[in-house]
Design an enzyme around this catalytic site. Structure first.
Site, PDB file in Angstrom:
ATOM      1  N   CYS A   1     -17.820  25.575  17.514  1.00  0.00           N
ATOM      2  CA  CYS A   1     -18.496  24.274  17.430  1.00  0.00           C
ATOM      3  C   CYS A   1     -18.275  23.530  16.118  1.00  0.00           C
ATOM      4  O   CYS A   1     -18.100  22.297  16.151  1.00  0.00           O
ATOM      5  CB  CYS A   1     -19.982  24.408  17.757  1.00  0.00           C
ATOM      6  SG  CYS A   1     -20.776  25.903  17.201  1.00  0.00           S
TER       7      CYS A   1
ATOM      8  N   ARG B   1     -16.391  38.370  15.489  1.00  0.00           N
ATOM      9  CA  ARG B   1     -17.683  38.736  14.916  1.00  0.00           C
ATOM     10  C   ARG B   1     -17.700  40.243  14.685  1.00  0.00           C
ATOM     11  O   ARG B   1     -17.235  41.010  15.529  1.00  0.00           O
ATOM     12  CB  ARG B   1     -18.833  38.317  15.837  1.00  0.00           C
ATOM     13  CG  ARG B   1     -18.867  36.803  16.042  1.00  0.00           C
ATOM     14  CD  ARG B   1     -19.943  36.351  16.981  1.00  0.00           C
ATOM     15  NE  ARG B   1     -19.764  34.940  17.325  1.00  0.00           N
ATOM     16  CZ  ARG B   1     -20.463  34.303  18.255  1.00  0.00           C
ATOM     17  NH1 ARG B   1     -21.397  34.951  18.929  1.00  0.00           N
ATOM     18  NH2 ARG B   1     -20.233  33.024  18.514  1.00  0.00           N
TER      19      ARG B   1
ATOM     20  N   GLN C   1     -14.024  32.432  24.057  1.00  0.00           N
ATOM     21  CA  GLN C   1     -15.071  31.680  24.754  1.00  0.00           C
ATOM     22  C   GLN C   1     -14.458  30.523  25.536  1.00  0.00           C
ATOM     23  O   GLN C   1     -13.551  29.858  25.044  1.00  0.00           O
ATOM     24  CB  GLN C   1     -16.081  31.125  23.744  1.00  0.00           C
ATOM     25  CG  GLN C   1     -16.902  32.187  23.038  1.00  0.00           C
ATOM     26  CD  GLN C   1     -17.877  31.575  22.048  1.00  0.00           C
ATOM     27  OE1 GLN C   1     -17.505  30.760  21.225  1.00  0.00           O
ATOM     28  NE2 GLN C   1     -19.133  31.964  22.142  1.00  0.00           N
TER      29      GLN C   1
ATOM     30  N   ASP D   1     -15.205  27.573  25.804  1.00  0.00           N
ATOM     31  CA  ASP D   1     -16.113  26.703  25.075  1.00  0.00           C
ATOM     32  C   ASP D   1     -15.854  25.235  25.388  1.00  0.00           C
ATOM     33  O   ASP D   1     -14.706  24.826  25.586  1.00  0.00           O
ATOM     34  CB  ASP D   1     -15.936  26.933  23.578  1.00  0.00           C
ATOM     35  CG  ASP D   1     -17.248  27.161  22.856  1.00  0.00           C
ATOM     36  OD1 ASP D   1     -18.288  26.846  23.450  1.00  0.00           O
ATOM     37  OD2 ASP D   1     -17.219  27.666  21.727  1.00  0.00           O
TER      38      ASP D   1
ATOM     39  N   HIS E   1     -17.713  21.275  24.033  1.00  0.00           N
ATOM     40  CA  HIS E   1     -18.774  20.557  23.319  1.00  0.00           C
ATOM     41  C   HIS E   1     -18.746  19.106  23.747  1.00  0.00           C
ATOM     42  O   HIS E   1     -17.709  18.442  23.665  1.00  0.00           O
ATOM     43  CB  HIS E   1     -18.600  20.725  21.811  1.00  0.00           C
ATOM     44  CG  HIS E   1     -18.779  22.138  21.380  1.00  0.00           C
ATOM     45  ND1 HIS E   1     -17.719  23.010  21.234  1.00  0.00           N
ATOM     46  CD2 HIS E   1     -19.902  22.858  21.118  1.00  0.00           C
ATOM     47  CE1 HIS E   1     -18.181  24.202  20.893  1.00  0.00           C
ATOM     48  NE2 HIS E   1     -19.499  24.139  20.819  1.00  0.00           N
TER      49      HIS E   1
ATOM     50  N   LYS F   1     -31.743  26.347  24.758  1.00  0.00           N
ATOM     51  CA  LYS F   1     -30.621  26.530  25.680  1.00  0.00           C
ATOM     52  C   LYS F   1     -31.104  26.988  27.048  1.00  0.00           C
ATOM     53  O   LYS F   1     -32.259  27.401  27.220  1.00  0.00           O
ATOM     54  CB  LYS F   1     -29.617  27.529  25.111  1.00  0.00           C
ATOM     55  CG  LYS F   1     -30.208  28.882  24.742  1.00  0.00           C
ATOM     56  CD  LYS F   1     -29.153  29.799  24.137  1.00  0.00           C
ATOM     57  CE  LYS F   1     -29.752  31.153  23.770  1.00  0.00           C
ATOM     58  NZ  LYS F   1     -28.752  32.180  23.518  1.00  0.00           N
TER      59      LYS F   1
ATOM     60  N   HIS G   1     -23.541  22.135  23.875  1.00  0.00           N
ATOM     61  CA  HIS G   1     -22.625  23.283  23.860  1.00  0.00           C
ATOM     62  C   HIS G   1     -22.678  23.905  25.259  1.00  0.00           C
ATOM     63  O   HIS G   1     -23.761  24.076  25.816  1.00  0.00           O
ATOM     64  CB  HIS G   1     -23.068  24.348  22.866  1.00  0.00           C
ATOM     65  CG  HIS G   1     -23.345  23.860  21.477  1.00  0.00           C
ATOM     66  ND1 HIS G   1     -22.649  24.309  20.371  1.00  0.00           N
ATOM     67  CD2 HIS G   1     -24.259  22.975  20.993  1.00  0.00           C
ATOM     68  CE1 HIS G   1     -23.130  23.739  19.280  1.00  0.00           C
ATOM     69  NE2 HIS G   1     -24.114  22.920  19.633  1.00  0.00           N
TER      70      HIS G   1
END
Length: 667
Positions: A360, A389, A407, A409, A411, A495, A541
């Site tokens: 992000c 991570r 991910q 992902d 946005h 979320k 997100h």
């Protein structure tokens, strides 16, 4: 003062004055029905007033949002839900009580043991125990189970008693239990309770089931080591895991499910199907995708890309590292810096980078790269971005817990009045994915702030309220089955998490959508509104799969390795009855490949019966048997996995047949 028996000793406890029994209390049931009862009425009394059959199944009660013993008097006004085995709160209470029952059995069998903690967990319970001079192995578990059953059959009540801190300390000093004494040290007078069943007393907040007789079926699962309070510098304890059920049949079904889960384990099937591997030299938690797995991932990615293109998403790509300042601006470094890989230092003094822990912040910078107008919004940036991570080695598990993962992902940057519609459109994408991949049993969890710990979060109260309101209204308008979990929000916004149950009824968190007013503030993102003034966009997100690694792992276990036809690596195998027909088999293969239908020729020097059996084991959806008759007529004899013969088809008819099945799966 009245003496009350607690375990092996007496303490004096002062009781409150007698309450007027003729004061009435109001009870509101889940359907909105209001009833009046005399003061002192318990949840079990309410259950008995409704039905004796219901009362026999009540394990605990949820009163004004808190789970308590069903035998405790209700407050003056109570919103009451009676909890049975069918409720999560009922199961949790049963398993908490089972942990106490196991502790009682162990104290009886192994005198002098000291008890640490014994909580319920997602499936069952455990107790951490200091066995002193004793030693327990897996071979000892049946004897402990037998003792537990003996104690359960006594139907001893779980009795709750409030006790002063001084008396609690004296009790455990007499027992020489330093673990309980350490727990008591962090408590105050007025918040300490003991629970007693039979000859066993424990420090405990509760709640508990009415008596031990509700525990009918018992299985102790395993033994592990655990450090006291998770500190490797402190005493190592013995942790015993178990599970109980109100009926033997349910325990039998659970154990059968565990056996099926072993067969479906994605680590086992991933190896058998040649999907992925790990290497110590590459590093723990860093999966290597083999050709079949890479193709599977690519098909999943392309599937979502097609959906996204139709929904107006545009692709972006960001690097695998970012400057430390980027994550300081976003707030991720302050919150999660200790859990990330250590900064990468360059030869340039003071220059530091991090392996990208999330996408992000990069997407915020992409948004900021050009001036934006309200006419440009909503902007929907999508990226299959790999992030890193640092997970503890003991927490790594196949593909479900890794250190590097991709991910799906995206946005979305939009105006405040576009938030709800954009959020609902993302819900539609998630639901389409679940439907296509046959994840039909799921709930939506609205994850909000922990009201008791505001320091966990960034941003203003006003922005949080707007974000939470948008999510609640969106799910209501979509008619989703939802529940609220406080404290599960991301640090920058609330979320919606999708909790999916797989074919074995295990729950997984797959897919998330988050509303964020805070990162646009921190990155000073702007657009020019219709009023020609500068405004902050709102950021959404979303990741329908969550991560490709975790999603593939869950999909493998959900399907048992038998993927939908559109997704599977080999959709057919061609089985020549002898080597004389290998050339015709190759002709069939080339024909189907021209239509992007995937398969191979099984030209091993084996009898066709063995080839059929082997390809059934390998879960190949279709087997095409070719011999003299098929070559003469330019046909194939078709067998379907798990169903058997479908008869002879021309090549064109088989192509249409398989294409139609794929079309049905995707629509």
């Amino acid at each position: 003062m009245s003496p009350v028996l607690i375990g092996r000793g007496f303490f004096c406890i002062s009781f409150a004055p007698t309450i007027n029994q003729f004061v009435m209390i109001e009870v509101i049931l889940p359907d909105g029905t209001k009833k009046s009862y005399e003061n002192g009425t318990t949840a079990m009394d309410v259950a008995m007033s409704i039905s004796e059959g219901l009362a026999r199944n009540v394990l605990a009660a949820e009163v004004n949002g808190e789970v308590i013993d069903s035998m405790r008097p209700l407050p003056e006004k109570s919103e009451l839900k009676l909890l049975t085995w069918n409720d999560d709160g009922g199961k949790s209470t049963m398993w908490h009580s089972s942990a106490h029952l196991m502790a009682e059995a162990i104290e009886a069998l192994y005198p002098g043991t000291k008890l640490a903690i014994g909580p319920p967990i997602e499936n069952g319970f455990y107790y951490d125990i200091d066995l002193g001079e004793h030693h327990i192995t897996d071979e000892d578990l049946p004897a402990i189970e037998k003792k537990m059953k003996e104690l359960a059959s006594q139907k001893n009540e779980y009795i709750r008693q409030e006790i002063s801190k001084a008396d609690a300390i004296k009790y455990f000093e007499d027992k020489g239990d330093e673990y309980k004494l350490e727990l008591i040290d962090g408590l105050n007078d007025g918040e300490i309770t003991f629970y007693t069943q039979g000859n066993f007393t424990d420090l405990c907040r509760g709640p508990h089931i009415p008596h031990t007789g509700y525990i009918k079926a018992i299985k102790l699962m395993s033994i592990a080591g655990a450090y006291w309070r998770g500190d490797e510098n402190r005493q190592q304890l013995t942790r015993i895991y178990g599970i109980t059920f109100p009926k033997q049949k349910e325990l039998t079904e659970y154990l059968e499910m565990l056996e099926e889960a072993k067969k479906r384990d994605h680590r086992k099937l991933g190896k058998e199907l040649g999907l992925f591997t790990f290497s110590q030299k590459v590093g723990m938690g860093l999966p290597l995708w083999l050709p079949a797995g890479a193709e599977l991932r690519e098909r999943l990615e392309n599937f979502l890309k097609r959906v996204q293109r139709k929904a107006g998403y545009v692709p972006v790509i960001s690097p695998h590292i970012g400057g430390k300042e980027l994550y300081e601006t976003s707030g991720h470094y302050a919150k999660y810096g200790q859990d990330s890989f250590q900064p990468i230092n360059t030869p340039h003094e003071g220059e530091e980078f991090l392996l990208k822990p999330m996408n992000c912040p990069h997407h915020c910078e992409i948004y900021k790269s050009s001036p934006r107008s309200y006419r440009d919004l909503p902007l929907r940036f999508a990226e299959f971005g790999t992030v890193y991570r640092y997970e503890q080695s003991g927490e790594l598990h196949g593909l479900t817990r890794v250190r590097g993962f991709t991910q799906d992902d995206a946005h979305l940057f939009c105006t405040p009045d576009q938030v709800k519609d954009e959020f609902k459109n993302v819900i539609d994408i998630v639901l389409y994915i679940f439907k296509t991949l046959k994840f039909e049993n799921f709930k939506a969890q609205i994850s909000l702030r922990d009201p008791e710990d505001p320091d966990k979060y960034i941003g203003t109260e006003e922005n949080w309220e707007k974000a939470e309101k948008a999510i609640v209204e969106a799910v209501e308008e979509k008619g989703l089955e939802t529940y609220i979990e406080y404290g599960e929000a991301a640090f920058y916004g609330p979320k919606l998490d999708f909790m999916v149950r797989d074919a074995l009824n295990r729950e997984w968190q797959l897919g998330t959508i988050q509303v964020d007013y805070n990162l646009p503030d921190r990155f000073e993102l702007e657009y020019i509104g219709a009023d020609n003034e500068r405004h902050r966009p709102v950021m959404i997100h979303r990741a329908p799969f969550g991560s490709m690694e975790r999603f593939v792992a869950v999909l493998i276990e959900h399907c048992g390795g038998r993927f939908p036809l559109w997704l599977t690596t080999n959709q057919f195998a061609i089985l020549p009855v002898s080597e004389k027909y290998n050339d015709y088999a190759q002709k069939v293969l080339n024909y189907l490949k021209n239509y992007d239908i995937r398969g191979f020729v099984d030209d091993r020097n084996e009898k066709v019966g063995k080839k059929i059996r082997d390809n059934e084991v390998d879960k190949i959806p279709f087997m095409l048997i070719v011999g003299e008759k098929e070559e003469t007529k330019e046909e194939v004899s078709v067998r379907k996995h798990g169903e058997g013969d479908l008869g002879a088809m021309s090549l064109e008819n088989f192509r249409q047949h398989i294409s139609l099945e794929i079309e049905k799966e995707l629509n």
